[in-house]
Design a protein around this motif. Structure first.
Motif, PDB file in Angstrom:
ATOM      1  N   LYS A  97      -4.759   1.687   2.314  1.00 48.22           N
ATOM      2  CA  LYS A  97      -3.604   1.362   1.531  1.00 48.22           C
ATOM      3  C   LYS A  97      -3.655   1.907   0.105  1.00 48.22           C
ATOM      4  O   LYS A  97      -5.105   2.119  -0.216  1.00 48.22           O
ATOM      5  N   GLY A  98      -2.387   2.174  -0.479  1.00 50.76           N
ATOM      6  CA  GLY A  98      -2.721   2.632  -1.631  1.00 50.76           C
ATOM      7  C   GLY A  98      -3.070   4.777  -2.265  1.00 50.76           C
ATOM      8  O   GLY A  98      -2.931   5.514  -3.161  1.00 50.76           O
ATOM      9  N   VAL A  99      -3.286   5.000  -1.320  1.00 47.67           N
ATOM     10  CA  VAL A  99      -3.757   6.153  -0.677  1.00 47.67           C
ATOM     11  C   VAL A  99      -2.123   7.229  -0.894  1.00 47.67           C
ATOM     12  O   VAL A  99      -1.432   7.578  -0.159  1.00 47.67           O
ATOM     13  N   GLU A 100      -1.826   7.849  -1.735  1.00 47.63           N
ATOM     14  CA  GLU A 100      -1.110   8.891  -1.416  1.00 47.63           C
ATOM     15  C   GLU A 100      -1.251  10.237  -0.643  1.00 47.63           C
ATOM     16  O   GLU A 100      -1.980  11.063  -0.687  1.00 47.63           O
ATOM     17  N   HIS A 101      -0.244  10.414   0.070  1.00 47.73           N
ATOM     18  CA  HIS A 101      -0.546  11.170   0.957  1.00 47.73           C
ATOM     19  C   HIS A 101       0.497  12.292   1.699  1.00 47.73           C
ATOM     20  O   HIS A 101       2.107  11.341   1.156  1.00 47.73           O
ATOM     21  N   ARG A 102       0.478  12.657   2.612  1.00 42.12           N
ATOM     22  CA  ARG A 102       2.014  13.742   3.076  1.00 42.12           C
ATOM     23  C   ARG A 102       1.438  14.209   4.319  1.00 42.12           C
ATOM     24  O   ARG A 102       0.633  15.626   4.524  1.00 42.12           O
TER      25      ARG A 102
END
Length: 119
Positions: free
Chosen positions: A79-84
Motif C-alpha cells: 500500500k502507498g507505493v506508486e506503480h504502473r
C-alpha cells in the motif's frame, strides 16, 4: 464449494484492464484480468495488491525501477507505493486484494472500473 478452472474463466472475456471477480475470501476478492498496453500510474493508500501472472510477462514499473514478472510468479505491491503495470503483449493475471480496492487507486481515468462483473 466449487473449484475454479482459470483457463475456463479467462475464456469468458476478452477485454483488457477490466478485472472479473472469480472468488471471495476473508474480505478479499480474487480477480482475473487480461492486460495489454500501459495502465495509469497510481497507488492504493490502504491496500496491498498481489499480481500473479498466469500467462505472459508483466512489467511492473515503479518510479525507481521496473520488476519483470513471468508466468507462475507473483509480486506484492505494498500500500502507498506508486506503480504502473505494463504489458507489451497480452498478459493474464490473478489478483488478490481487499474487496474495496479500486483498480486505478487514487487515479481516476477512463480505465477506472467501479462495478466489477462476477464470472
Amino acid at each position: 464449494m466449487e473449484k475454479v478452472n482459470l483457463n475456463e474463466k479467462f475464456g469468458l472475456f476478452s477485454e483488457h484492464w477490466t478485472p472479473k471477480i472469480v472468488g471471495e475470501l476473508n474480505g478479499q476478492h480474487v480477480k482475473l484480468a487480461k492486460l495489454q498496453g500501459e495502465f495509469v500510474w497510481h497507488k492504493h493508500d490502504a491496500e496491498d495488491e498481489l499480481f500473479f501472472v498466469v500467462k505472459g510477462t508483466l512489467s511492473m514499473e515503479f518510479r525507481d525501477k521496473t520488476v519483470t514478472i513471468e508466468e507462475n510468479e507473483f509480486l506484492i505491491v505494498p500500500k502507498g507505493v506508486e506503480h504502473r503495470p505494463v504489458a507489451t503483449e497480452e498478459v493474464w493475471v490473478m489478483l488478490f486484494e481487499p474487496a474495496s480496492t479500486l483498480n486505478t487507486g487514487d487515479a481516476e481515468s477512463e480505465l477506472t472500473k467501479t462495478k466489477l462483473d462476477r464470472i
